[in-house]
Design a protein around this motif. Structure first.
Motif, PDB file in Angstrom:
ATOM      1  N   VAL A   1       0.866  -1.117   0.002  1.00  0.00           N
ATOM      2  CA  VAL A   1       0.022   0.155  -0.108  1.00  0.00           C
ATOM      3  C   VAL A   1       0.908   1.277   0.011  1.00  0.00           C
ATOM      4  O   VAL A   1       0.519   2.075  -0.699  1.00  0.00           O
ATOM      5  CB  VAL A   1      -0.956   0.032   1.195  1.00  0.00           C
ATOM      6  CG1 VAL A   1      -1.864   1.333   1.408  1.00  0.00           C
ATOM      7  CG2 VAL A   1      -1.830  -1.280   1.151  1.00  0.00           C
ATOM      8  N   GLN A   2       2.149   1.369   0.703  1.00  0.00           N
ATOM      9  CA  GLN A   2       2.807   2.278   0.766  1.00  0.00           C
ATOM     10  C   GLN A   2       3.616   2.770  -0.555  1.00  0.00           C
ATOM     11  O   GLN A   2       3.417   3.767  -1.009  1.00  0.00           O
ATOM     12  CB  GLN A   2       4.080   2.295   1.935  1.00  0.00           C
ATOM     13  CG  GLN A   2       3.468   2.491   3.374  1.00  0.00           C
ATOM     14  CD  GLN A   2       4.761   2.150   4.380  1.00  0.00           C
ATOM     15  OE1 GLN A   2       5.196   1.096   4.098  1.00  0.00           O
ATOM     16  NE2 GLN A   2       4.680   2.954   5.212  1.00  0.00           N
ATOM     17  N   ASP A   3       4.081   1.555  -1.056  1.00  0.00           N
ATOM     18  CA  ASP A   3       4.637   1.576  -2.653  1.00  0.00           C
ATOM     19  C   ASP A   3       3.568   2.236  -3.515  1.00  0.00           C
ATOM     20  O   ASP A   3       3.902   3.175  -4.402  1.00  0.00           O
ATOM     21  CB  ASP A   3       5.003   0.164  -2.976  1.00  0.00           C
ATOM     22  CG  ASP A   3       5.746   0.094  -4.238  1.00  0.00           C
ATOM     23  OD1 ASP A   3       6.799   0.743  -4.533  1.00  0.00           O
ATOM     24  OD2 ASP A   3       5.151  -0.189  -5.162  1.00  0.00           O
ATOM     25  N   LYS A   4       2.516   1.695  -3.686  1.00  0.00           N
ATOM     26  CA  LYS A   4       1.380   2.165  -4.543  1.00  0.00           C
ATOM     27  C   LYS A   4       1.277   3.667  -4.346  1.00  0.00           C
ATOM     28  O   LYS A   4       1.027   4.468  -5.268  1.00  0.00           O
ATOM     29  CB  LYS A   4       0.139   1.464  -4.454  1.00  0.00           C
ATOM     30  CG  LYS A   4       0.235   0.133  -5.204  1.00  0.00           C
ATOM     31  CD  LYS A   4       0.292   0.174  -6.733  1.00  0.00           C
ATOM     32  CE  LYS A   4       0.400  -1.236  -7.202  1.00  0.00           C
ATOM     33  NZ  LYS A   4       0.384  -1.060  -8.819  1.00  0.00           N
ATOM     34  N   TRP A   5       1.118   4.070  -2.996  1.00  0.00           N
ATOM     35  CA  TRP A   5       0.854   5.594  -2.638  1.00  0.00           C
ATOM     36  C   TRP A   5       2.073   6.405  -2.810  1.00  0.00           C
ATOM     37  O   TRP A   5       2.037   7.601  -3.728  1.00  0.00           O
ATOM     38  CB  TRP A   5       0.174   5.657  -1.352  1.00  0.00           C
ATOM     39  CG  TRP A   5      -0.077   7.049  -0.915  1.00  0.00           C
ATOM     40  CD1 TRP A   5       0.687   7.832  -0.124  1.00  0.00           C
ATOM     41  CD2 TRP A   5      -0.829   7.960  -1.554  1.00  0.00           C
ATOM     42  NE1 TRP A   5       0.387   9.108  -0.022  1.00  0.00           N
ATOM     43  CE2 TRP A   5      -0.603   9.352  -0.883  1.00  0.00           C
ATOM     44  CE3 TRP A   5      -1.970   8.035  -2.434  1.00  0.00           C
ATOM     45  CZ2 TRP A   5      -1.449  10.313  -1.099  1.00  0.00           C
ATOM     46  CZ3 TRP A   5      -2.604   9.183  -2.723  1.00  0.00           C
ATOM     47  CH2 TRP A   5      -2.444  10.333  -2.127  1.00  0.00           C
ATOM     48  N   ASN A   6       3.137   6.133  -2.483  1.00  0.00           N
ATOM     49  CA  ASN A   6       4.121   6.937  -2.505  1.00  0.00           C
ATOM     50  C   ASN A   6       4.828   7.141  -3.601  1.00  0.00           C
ATOM     51  O   ASN A   6       5.122   8.135  -4.415  1.00  0.00           O
ATOM     52  CB  ASN A   6       5.504   6.204  -1.585  1.00  0.00           C
ATOM     53  CG  ASN A   6       5.162   6.553  -0.039  1.00  0.00           C
ATOM     54  OD1 ASN A   6       4.315   7.577   0.413  1.00  0.00           O
ATOM     55  ND2 ASN A   6       5.392   5.741   0.816  1.00  0.00           N
ATOM     56  N   ASN A   7       4.845   5.973  -4.717  1.00  0.00           N
ATOM     57  CA  ASN A   7       5.281   6.020  -6.057  1.00  0.00           C
ATOM     58  C   ASN A   7       4.430   6.336  -7.250  1.00  0.00           C
ATOM     59  O   ASN A   7       4.552   7.033  -8.054  1.00  0.00           O
ATOM     60  CB  ASN A   7       5.830   4.726  -6.304  1.00  0.00           C
ATOM     61  CG  ASN A   7       7.145   4.467  -5.418  1.00  0.00           C
ATOM     62  OD1 ASN A   7       7.936   5.483  -5.134  1.00  0.00           O
ATOM     63  ND2 ASN A   7       7.365   3.371  -4.976  1.00  0.00           N
ATOM     64  N   GLU A   8       2.906   6.180  -6.916  1.00  0.00           N
ATOM     65  CA  GLU A   8       2.109   6.317  -7.853  1.00  0.00           C
ATOM     66  C   GLU A   8       0.760   7.107  -7.423  1.00  0.00           C
ATOM     67  O   GLU A   8      -0.028   7.406  -8.268  1.00  0.00           O
ATOM     68  CB  GLU A   8       1.449   4.882  -8.364  1.00  0.00           C
ATOM     69  CG  GLU A   8       2.530   3.807  -8.910  1.00  0.00           C
ATOM     70  CD  GLU A   8       2.227   2.602  -9.085  1.00  0.00           C
ATOM     71  OE1 GLU A   8       0.813   2.207  -9.550  1.00  0.00           O
ATOM     72  OE2 GLU A   8       2.885   1.446  -9.318  1.00  0.00           O
ATOM     73  N   LYS A   9       0.962   7.536  -6.345  1.00  0.00           N
ATOM     74  CA  LYS A   9      -0.314   8.270  -5.702  1.00  0.00           C
ATOM     75  C   LYS A   9      -1.712   7.480  -5.955  1.00  0.00           C
ATOM     76  O   LYS A   9      -2.604   7.941  -6.228  1.00  0.00           O
ATOM     77  CB  LYS A   9      -0.378   9.713  -6.335  1.00  0.00           C
ATOM     78  CG  LYS A   9       0.665  10.596  -5.744  1.00  0.00           C
ATOM     79  CD  LYS A   9       0.569  10.682  -4.148  1.00  0.00           C
ATOM     80  CE  LYS A   9       1.496  11.855  -3.789  1.00  0.00           C
ATOM     81  NZ  LYS A   9       2.965  11.001  -3.526  1.00  0.00           N
ATOM     82  N   HIS A  10      -1.493   6.268  -5.838  1.00  0.00           N
ATOM     83  CA  HIS A  10      -2.607   5.249  -5.975  1.00  0.00           C
ATOM     84  C   HIS A  10      -3.024   4.580  -4.862  1.00  0.00           C
ATOM     85  O   HIS A  10      -2.216   4.149  -4.102  1.00  0.00           O
ATOM     86  CB  HIS A  10      -2.280   4.164  -7.011  1.00  0.00           C
ATOM     87  CG  HIS A  10      -3.547   3.128  -7.298  1.00  0.00           C
ATOM     88  ND1 HIS A  10      -4.654   3.365  -7.876  1.00  0.00           N
ATOM     89  CD2 HIS A  10      -3.362   1.846  -6.989  1.00  0.00           C
ATOM     90  CE1 HIS A  10      -5.542   2.329  -7.837  1.00  0.00           C
ATOM     91  NE2 HIS A  10      -4.749   1.393  -7.316  1.00  0.00           N
ATOM     92  N   ARG A  11      -4.236   4.883  -4.335  1.00  0.00           N
ATOM     93  CA  ARG A  11      -4.878   3.997  -3.082  1.00  0.00           C
ATOM     94  C   ARG A  11      -5.349   2.729  -3.717  1.00  0.00           C
ATOM     95  O   ARG A  11      -6.364   2.689  -4.218  1.00  0.00           O
ATOM     96  CB  ARG A  11      -6.084   5.132  -2.566  1.00  0.00           C
ATOM     97  CG  ARG A  11      -5.932   6.343  -1.971  1.00  0.00           C
ATOM     98  CD  ARG A  11      -5.061   6.487  -0.813  1.00  0.00           C
ATOM     99  NE  ARG A  11      -4.924   7.771  -0.241  1.00  0.00           N
ATOM    100  CZ  ARG A  11      -3.976   8.189   0.660  1.00  0.00           C
ATOM    101  NH1 ARG A  11      -3.306   7.195   1.340  1.00  0.00           N
ATOM    102  NH2 ARG A  11      -4.269   9.443   1.029  1.00  0.00           N
ATOM    103  N   LEU A  12      -4.692   1.754  -3.035  1.00  0.00           N
ATOM    104  CA  LEU A  12      -4.821   0.429  -3.402  1.00  0.00           C
ATOM    105  C   LEU A  12      -6.102   0.066  -2.455  1.00  0.00           C
ATOM    106  O   LEU A  12      -6.271   0.175  -1.406  1.00  0.00           O
ATOM    107  CB  LEU A  12      -3.655  -0.488  -2.980  1.00  0.00           C
ATOM    108  CG  LEU A  12      -3.659  -2.003  -3.544  1.00  0.00           C
ATOM    109  CD1 LEU A  12      -3.266  -1.793  -4.703  1.00  0.00           C
ATOM    110  CD2 LEU A  12      -2.488  -2.841  -2.781  1.00  0.00           C
ATOM    111  N   LYS A  13      -7.101  -0.549  -3.393  1.00  0.00           N
ATOM    112  CA  LYS A  13      -8.417  -1.077  -2.714  1.00  0.00           C
ATOM    113  C   LYS A  13      -8.033  -2.451  -2.318  1.00  0.00           C
ATOM    114  O   LYS A  13      -7.091  -3.233  -2.700  1.00  0.00           O
ATOM    115  CB  LYS A  13      -9.412  -1.170  -3.838  1.00  0.00           C
ATOM    116  CG  LYS A  13      -9.745   0.051  -4.184  1.00  0.00           C
ATOM    117  CD  LYS A  13     -10.139   0.924  -3.135  1.00  0.00           C
ATOM    118  CE  LYS A  13     -10.792   2.276  -3.768  1.00  0.00           C
ATOM    119  NZ  LYS A  13     -11.331   3.206  -2.809  1.00  0.00           N
TER     120      LYS A  13
END
Length: 418
Positions: free
Chosen positions: A303-315
């Motif tokens: 979840v951190q990787d998706k948010w910090n690198n892609e600004k994507h909130r993982l579902k």
């Protein structure tokens, strides 16, 4: 807003705080010179937090903050701390449920404290009944006719009718306006109107008061019709600060770590200086994290990787199947969420006491600590939360941010003394 160029600063205004919680709303009024007559709160840990906070203010006013510092450092006990306080101050915290059975006792204590402190009246009533019944999630299964939580505004109103303060402040979640198809709020407004109050409300944004959090709260304000007051015009601001301004100087922790007396590892940020986050002391307390199992830690990293690198909130349904522990992949999919380091935090709520999945630290693989949560709610580091880690998280999540209440109090004071 009614105002005047001449402010009578020497007038002491009194207030009673109902459903006081950990004192976030009360804090703003104390900072603006209001005198608390009584705080009423049913949670015992929150009551101790209120007493400890009153100890801070009392000792600060008497140039004895060294005693408070000794308590924070665990050099003296809580009983030792309270021995330095006047009995009437300690007795002003009522650990009671607000119900019909306790009303007479509450009246008795208010009257007693008014007399002891030589005040003639209560100028202001503040507080917000527990909001779970009015939140969007909490509405499911609510019995609007019999659930005692939805009738708390009438108990608030009975105390209002007894003391007839010039104004009252009723804080809650935005859902209170639309609850039960709007009928609930219409009943509340009509009830207070019959008590002699003009009632209005606004949905305020905490971030417009210096709070590093996207948070919406309804502030309902009533004023005696005879006073002919209007809803206050609260000054608002748009700040450039982010959560990085309060996360940068605390020690790096692993899940389950705890620092009860920590030294700041970096200089205070501009935000911290402006809003007195690190006031009085050169150390902080309650940097406490919860432990996490290996499965949750694996999820946190993804979840951190998706948010910090892609600004994507993982579902939740985007997670690898081997990491899913629940079968429900059709609702409540945003169960894991990273706090935005370069913006505002999302709304902090009491659920943080149950697990930290919705408040994952942006750079450390863990959920946020008690002190980090307190800072996001704009509590200064000298604010101490009594009870367990879970109790502290609950108190913080339920609180009104002090920076927000400080602006409310300042503006209301200008109205009341003119």
């Amino acid at each position: 807003m009614m105002s005047s160029t001449k402010v009578k600063k020497n007038i002491m205004l009194t207030y009673v705080d109902l459903f006081a919680g950990a004192g976030g709303l009360s804090e703003g009024f104390i900072r603006n010179g209001f005198e608390p007559i009584i705080h009423v709160e049913m949670n015992v840990d929150a009551c101790y937090t209120l007493k400890t906070r009153l100890a801070y203010h009392y000792l600060k006013n008497n140039n004895q903050l060294d005693i408070y510092a000794s308590y924070l450092k665990a050099e003296i006990s809580r009983a030792d701390l309270y021995e330095n306080l006047p009995i009437d101050l300690l007795d002003s915290i009522l650990n009671l449920k607000i119900d019909d059975a306790n009303l007479n006792y509450i009246y008795k204590q208010i009257d007693k404290n008014l007399k002891l402190r030589k005040f003639k009246k209560v100028d202001l009533l503040i507080g917000g009944p527990p909001c779970q019944a009015y939140s969007l999630i909490g509405r499911h299964g609510i019995d609007w006719d019999n659930d005692e939580r939805v009738k708390l505004y009438k108990l608030y109103g009975k105390i209002l009718a007894k003391y007839k303060p010039s104004m009252f402040v009723f804080e809650n979640v935005p859902g209170i306006i639309s609850a039960n198809k709007g009928e609930y709020f219409n009943d509340l407004r009509s009830y207070y109107d019959k008590l002699g109050y003009n009632v209005d409300y606004q949905i305020l944004k905490a971030e417009e008061f210096g709070v590093l959090q996207s948070r919406r709260r309804v502030i309902i304000i009533g004023s005696l019709k005879s006073k002919k007051l209007v809803y206050p015009d609260f000054p608002k601001m748009i700040e450039k600060y982010t959560t990085a301004d309060v996360f940068h100087d605390l020690e790096v922790l692993k899940p389950g770590d705890s620092i009860s007396n920590g030294k700041y590892k970096k200089s205070a940020s501009e935000y911290q200086k402006k809003y007195h986050v690190r006031e009085n002391f050169d150390f902080y307390t309650q940097h406490i994290t919860r432990p996490h199992n290996t499965n949750d830690l694996a999820i946190y990293k993804i979840v951190q990787d998706k948010w910090n690198n892609e600004k994507h909130r993982l579902k939740y349904n985007d997670l690898p199947k081997k990491l899913r522990t629940q079968n429900n992949i059709s609702s409540f999919l945003d169960r894991f969420k990273v706090v935005d380091l370069n913006g505002l935090s999302h709304t902090l709520v009491a659920h943080i006491a149950k697990d930290g999945h919705y408040y994952i630290h942006p750079t450390q693989t863990r959920s946020i600590s008690v002190r980090e949560a307190a800072r996001l709610q704009s509590f200064p580091d000298n604010y101490f939360f009594e009870g367990s880690r879970t109790a502290a998280f609950t108190q913080i999540g339920n609180a009104v941010p002090p920076l927000m209440s400080q602006v409310l109090a300042k503006t209301i004071k200008e109205i009341l003394i003119n």
